[in-house]
Design an enzyme around this catalytic site. Structure first.
Site, short mmCIF file in Angstrom:
data_model
loop_
_atom_site.label_atom_id
_atom_site.label_comp_id
_atom_site.label_asym_id
_atom_site.label_seq_id
_atom_site.Cartn_x
_atom_site.Cartn_y
_atom_site.Cartn_z
N SER B 164 37.52 39.95 48.65
CA SER B 164 36.22 39.62 48.03
C SER B 164 35.47 38.59 48.87
O SER B 164 34.26 38.68 49.05
CB SER B 164 36.40 39.04 46.63
OG SER B 164 37.27 39.79 45.87
N ASP B 165 36.20 37.59 49.37
CA ASP B 165 35.59 36.62 50.28
C ASP B 165 34.98 37.32 51.49
O ASP B 165 33.86 37.02 51.90
CB ASP B 165 36.67 35.66 50.82
CG ASP B 165 37.00 34.54 49.85
OD1 ASP B 165 36.07 33.99 49.24
OD2 ASP B 165 38.19 34.20 49.74
N LEU B 166 35.76 38.21 52.07
CA LEU B 166 35.37 38.81 53.34
C LEU B 166 34.20 39.77 53.17
O LEU B 166 33.25 39.78 53.95
CB LEU B 166 36.58 39.49 53.97
CG LEU B 166 37.73 38.51 54.27
CD1 LEU B 166 39.03 39.26 54.56
CD2 LEU B 166 37.39 37.59 55.44
N GLY B 169 31.12 37.85 52.60
CA GLY B 169 30.68 37.30 53.89
C GLY B 169 29.95 38.35 54.73
O GLY B 169 28.93 38.05 55.38
N MET B 196 30.47 37.26 45.14
CA MET B 196 31.70 37.99 45.45
C MET B 196 31.91 39.15 44.48
O MET B 196 32.31 40.25 44.88
CB MET B 196 32.91 37.06 45.41
CG MET B 196 32.87 36.01 46.51
SD MET B 196 34.49 35.27 46.82
CE MET B 196 34.64 34.19 45.42
#
Lengths: 381, 381
Positions: B164-166, B169, B196
């Site tokens: 989710s972070d990636l 991003g 996210m």
């Protein structure tokens, strides 16, 4: 719209490519989706609403559809005219197919010396596996990603969504958008080469970097975090709750909330390293306290204490959740017969030039005449 | 480089934000990473090579680091000068934190009316959950993503990487790059709001669209595909092989290769719909044939027949695979003490203006003096 003046010839089908061009279409680009007489295979996948595949509808909005037979001379001549007038071309054919069609990078550059040509494939345009057939599942398997999912004794597990397709599509869209930031008169022909496997490897995060630092892989820890504890999915009196305790400050808040700050005096739990080593024991300590109340109650208590936590939602619950609705992540759009058809919303929200629904997903060839007419008019000028 | 003239003030830490700004840095932007006196917490996470966290090194290359105390008047005045001269500002603070620091969107616009301000957060800047603490794991749980992973009776499972972070991003980087495609003189202040949870919901693909079409979720099918069969992870005489049979043409090739075309005469296996209904039986038919030989042998046979297939690689094997090496997805870079340090490579490959390693990840505050000097010089002019 940020990409309003941008014209994209879209030779993609199924998921990775259409997801890429949809991002650019959502941001304002005029995406011309070229389909063969049979249409994108995604039109036949999954359940339909009024004859339109719901899957196709969510991944092809804001595009125009032109039917061309690229095996005919006429079709090829038209697509070349479109490419000559475009800013971007995207395809997700197996490497070699574009060359065989007479659309090698050299031919594309001759047609349009300022073209951004973006190729999406399984393994990339180069390397020992370039010619192999690939697919999302293969990229999940060969990137190391599947191996990271699950507990030590579980078999490797793919994610339930075509994550490699989608991430490759995002990288391709990013590469195209960055290339479009170069002013048109300064652009040189650019060939972009995005691979599903590369894309997934780039996301391996600490799973890769621990290998770099130690030569060893981190353990597979299921819903726990290999570098942090306590962290994971816990049982409550009526279900589960996901708790992400990422640093010592949050551990302190959690232990305070659970009335177990005495655990810090236990050398097994005093530091993160110690807790990671005694993962099972700290999990048991936390678990035994969480089981005493409901998910909803714990959620309020944990969030009020500043501890990241959430329920595990199934897909229906996620799509109807108040936050999902508030964020317009499900959009009601007109279905072909005039009724309503939900599609996925825009994850890019912005105060100006925000993505909007300008067109629902097109019927096959819906814009063939319109685009051929535009070509003829452009020639006359 | 596509984003060569672009200057980015980077207030992010840990993963989602640094991954966003790293994409833009890789594409050529001058990213000024502002860190407090303690530095980005990621500097302390995971194993180190010569004192440098391998995790930090892979997600902060091509950036310059400036130490500023944003709670001091001096620090805040410097960051405001930097913002006034920047094209993009990225942060991943909890919503409300920027306002509390005196960096609300209104203040940012007053400082720089052409600024692209990109905010990354768990639930987004708006909506009933905006103020809740979040984290990758919570977004995996609440987006429906975790629910999709695994078999019907398994508990929901997060992916082994901070997906989710990636993905958030990547969306943030895409939004910034698209905003940069508007020529600077035409830009208006733009506030971008990436969540996210939204990002993961946008990837639900057929898991979401089947809900739209039928009101019901597809079954959780582990390594199988809910809409296609046969498909999945099969046992061989010495391990596993992932096979993705996505359409009738490939089924025909598979049955021919396995010398079982007679299965098409069985009404349970004649069509994809029938095979999906008789998933267990068709799996057994395919499995009983694959168990007779090794993964390596089947891999060659399957790929030669044009059937997407691959081994499941663990992370070490994935990172050392010949294709990974050929694609430079692992880069050897100088470590602080002069030895060598591997980092993850660039998934965006292109023929011109390709991402390159211009700088390894900075030591904390490595460029403070340099950037303060640049500010003073800019003022003098």
């Amino acid at each position: 719209m940020s990409l309003e003046e941008v014209r994209i010839v879209d030779l993609t089908r199924v998921i990775s490519g259409p997801f890429c061009t949809q991002q650019l279409a959502d941001l304002g680009a005029d995406v011309i989706k070229i389909e063969g007489p049979q249409g994108d295979p995604l039109r036949q996948q999954g359940s339909k609403i009024d004859g339109m595949s719901a899957y196709f509808a969510s991944f092809n909005r804001n595009k125009r559809s032109v039917v061309l037979d690229l095996r005919s001379e006429d079709g090829m001549s038209t697509v070349k005219q479109l490419i000559a007038a475009a800013d971007v071309l995207v395809d997700n054919f197996k490497p070699g197919t574009m060359d065989a069609m007479g659309l090698s990078d050299a031919s594309l550059e001759a047609l349009n010396p300022r073209l951004i040509a973006c190729h999406i494939s399984g393994f990339g345009q180069t390397g020992p596996y370039a010619a192999r057939p690939s697919f999302d599942f293969v990229a999940q398997a060969m990137s190391g990603f599947m191996w990271t999912n699950g507990k030590p004794d579980d078999p490797p597990l793919r994610s339930g969504i075509p994550i490699s397709d989608l991430v490759a599509g995002l990288y391709a869209a990013l590469a195209c958008a960055a290339a479009l930031a170069v002013p048109k008169p300064l652009r040189n022909f650019k060939s972009i080469d995005i691979a599903m496997t590369d894309s997934m490897i780039s996301l391996l995060a600490y799973m890769a970097t621990e290998v770099f630092a130690t030569g060893r892989t981190l353990p597979r820890v299921g819903n726990d975090h290999p570098l942090v504890a306590p962290y994971g999915l816990f049982e409550t009196s009526d279900g589960h709750i996901a708790i992400a305790v990422s640093n010592d400050g949050i551990v302190d808040r959690l232990f305070t909330l659970l009335d177990c700050r005495h655990l810090f005096e236990d050398s097994r739990f005093a530091t993160n390293d110690a807790r990671v080593q005694h993962r099972a024991e700290i999990r048991e300590e936390v678990q035994s306290r969480l089981i005493t109340d409901t998910t909803a109650t714990w959620l309020v208590r944990l969030n009020n204490a500043g501890i990241p936590a959430g329920p595990v939602l199934d897909v229906v619950s996620a799509l109807t959740d108040p936050q999902t609705r508030h964020r317009d992540m499900v959009l009601e759009t007109p279905a072909p017969n005039g009724s309503s058809m939900p599609i996925l919303g825009f994850p890019i929200k912005q105060s100006v030039e925000a993505p909007t629904l300008r067109r629902t997903a097109p019927e096959l060839g819906q814009h063939t005449d319109e685009i051929l007419r535009e070509l003829t008019e452009a020639e006359r000028r």
